[in-house]
Design a protein around this motif. Structure first.
Motif, short mmCIF file in Angstrom:
data_model
loop_
_atom_site.label_atom_id
_atom_site.label_comp_id
_atom_site.label_asym_id
_atom_site.label_seq_id
_atom_site.Cartn_x
_atom_site.Cartn_y
_atom_site.Cartn_z
N LYS A 151 41.75 38.59 49.38
CA LYS A 151 41.37 37.86 48.16
C LYS A 151 42.41 38.16 47.09
CE LYS A 151 37.33 37.36 45.17
NZ LYS A 151 35.97 37.91 44.91
N ILE A 152 43.21 37.17 46.76
CA ILE A 152 44.30 37.36 45.80
C ILE A 152 43.95 36.67 44.49
CG2 ILE A 152 46.76 37.00 45.35
CD1 ILE A 152 47.20 36.79 48.36
N GLU A 153 43.99 37.42 43.41
CA GLU A 153 43.75 36.82 42.09
C GLU A 153 45.08 36.69 41.36
OE1 GLU A 153 40.39 37.94 39.27
OE2 GLU A 153 42.16 38.49 38.08
N TRP A 154 45.37 35.49 40.91
CA TRP A 154 46.59 35.21 40.16
C TRP A 154 46.26 35.12 38.68
CZ3 TRP A 154 50.84 34.72 43.36
CH2 TRP A 154 50.58 34.46 44.71
N THR A 170 42.75 32.71 35.23
CA THR A 170 42.96 33.37 36.52
C THR A 170 42.51 32.42 37.63
OG1 THR A 170 40.77 34.39 36.49
CG2 THR A 170 42.60 35.68 35.60
N ARG A 171 43.02 32.63 38.78
CA ARG A 171 42.60 31.83 39.94
C ARG A 171 42.63 32.71 41.18
NH1 ARG A 171 46.06 27.40 41.61
NH2 ARG A 171 46.70 27.42 39.47
N THR A 172 41.66 32.50 42.04
CA THR A 172 41.56 33.33 43.23
C THR A 172 41.59 32.46 44.48
OG1 THR A 172 40.17 34.90 42.04
CG2 THR A 172 40.11 35.01 44.43
N ASN A 177 41.69 32.81 49.03
CA ASN A 177 41.52 33.73 50.16
C ASN A 177 42.52 33.43 51.26
OD1 ASN A 177 39.15 35.18 49.21
ND2 ASN A 177 38.10 33.22 49.41
N SER A 218 45.27 41.11 41.32
CA SER A 218 44.68 42.02 42.31
C SER A 218 44.75 41.38 43.69
CB SER A 218 43.20 42.32 41.96
OG SER A 218 42.44 41.13 42.01
#
Lengths: 88, 285
Positions: free
Chosen positions: A18-21, A28-30, A32, A72
């Motif tokens: 799970k990558i949060e930009w 923010t945007r997440t 998978n 994250s």
């Protein structure tokens, strides 16, 4: 019509990264990434982060602002069990 | 207009995964986007299978909103194989659902609409394989009166010269030459091409809608010729298409395209026209 009981107690599992930009406007945007490699390291994520910062392939969805990088990266393992809801 | 990236990957057991990355920087070259996908999947055990760029734009429909619901969906899809439950649920919400795919799909197994109003088709391709469609497609999902979104999904490597007969049909429909269409494709303007094409189709279908009426006295659905419309549809229908009535009690029945009157047995009845591209227009009674 499918049989509900046929799926009862079926267990499936999945693993995602799970990558949060983050973006300059604070958005923010997440998303998978499926089946991350087992030995994923912070340097692997940092390398991706550097490449994205240089090439800016994604933009914020509110104002099209630039990406500030990865906030994250979390490996999430999920197990799903389909329950018997037939009441019998 | 918004651009996103749809990345299809497969695991060791050859299960297919779709990863959508929304709001891609439109100024990025296709090669950069492909490298982005490569970089992402360096962190995954999955193998990259395809990368598609998806462009979505909103179009304001200047014409009055039709009173009924109607739908187009992929050509060459067996109507009987379409997931009618999902399809009718979409219509049942008062939405208008349109989808075009110029080829490659034999049957739709499942239709889902995600938060971004993209329609995903889990489908069987003509070669018999089953996967999430990633060939050229165009989908429209209408939720607000007078406004709908067009989604064009194409492979990163869009053919520069139109070679398929479908391009002749599209060019003729939107009133441009094949060479002009080729130029638009080379300029990566397929979204505009599809938008014009769909607008032209919608005008046809709104005309066709006039042919459909409900006869309370006999509890029948009736389709009459309408001057100026019958011939056009007759030509198209005689070319490859068909004219179908779908009733949730009796299923699908192919009927005479020039005149039809039949009993309504179910709660939901849909009249379907198929044009020479094999695209269906469903007119829900």
């Amino acid at each position: 019509m499918f049989d509900i009981q046929k799926f009862a107690d079926t267990v499936t599992s999945s693993t995602n990264l799970k990558i949060e930009w983050g973006f300059e406007d604070g958005d923010t945007r997440t998303f998978n990434l499926p089946n991350p490699i087992d030995e994923i390291s912070s340097s692997d994520v940092a390398a991706l982060n550097t490449w994205v910062a240089t090439n800016q392939p994604i933009v914020g969805d509110k104002s099209g602002s630039s990406s500030t990088g990865i906030n994250s990266a979390i490996k999430v393992e999920q197990t799903k069990t389909k329950l018997d809801i037939s009441g019998e | 207009m918004a651009t996103s990236l749809k990345i299809e990957s497969i695991d060791g057991a050859r299960n297919t995964y779709n990863t959508n990355v929304n709001y891609i920087n439109e100024s990025c070259a296709d090669g950069t986007l492909r490298t982005f996908a490569d970089k992402l999947f360096e962190l995954s055990n999955n193998t990259l299978n395809s990368v598609a760029k998806i462009t979505t734009t909103d179009i304001t429909n200047a014409e009055p909103e039709p009173t009924g619901n109607y739908a187009l969906w992929t050509p060459s899809a067996e109507f009987y194989d379409i997931n009618n439950v999902d399809f009718m649920n979409l219509l049942g919400d008062g939405n208008r659902v349109l989808a075009i795919d110029p080829g490659g799909i034999k049957a739709i197994n499942n239709i889902t609409v995600d938060d971004d109003m993209f329609i995903d088709f889990e489908c069987t391709l003509n070669d018999g394989s089953t996967k999430t469609k990633h060939q050229t497609s165009c989908a429209i999902f209408n939720q607000k009166p007078g406004r709908f979104a067009v989604t064009v999904e194409d492979e990163i490597q869009w053919p520069s010269i139109p070679s398929s007969p479908k391009y002749s049909v599209i060019a003729q429909k939107i009133g441009i030459s094949l060479s002009d269409l080729a130029e638009m494709i080379q300029q990566n303007k397929m979204i505009q091409v599809y938008a014009q094409y769909i607008s032209a189709l919608m005008a046809d279908y709104d005309n066709a809608r006039q042919r459909v009426s409900y006869v309370p006295a006999t509890n029948s659905i009736r389709v009459d010729p309408v001057e100026g419309v019958t011939e056009n549809f007759g030509v198209q229908l005689n070319y490859t298409g068909g004219f179908y009535i779908w009733d949730d009690k009796i299923g699908v029945e192919e009927v005479d395209p020039n005149y039809y009157e039949g009993k309504v047995l179910g709660q939901n009845v849909t009249v379907i026209l198929e044009d020479k591209l094999g695209i269906f227009a469903g007119l829900k009674s």
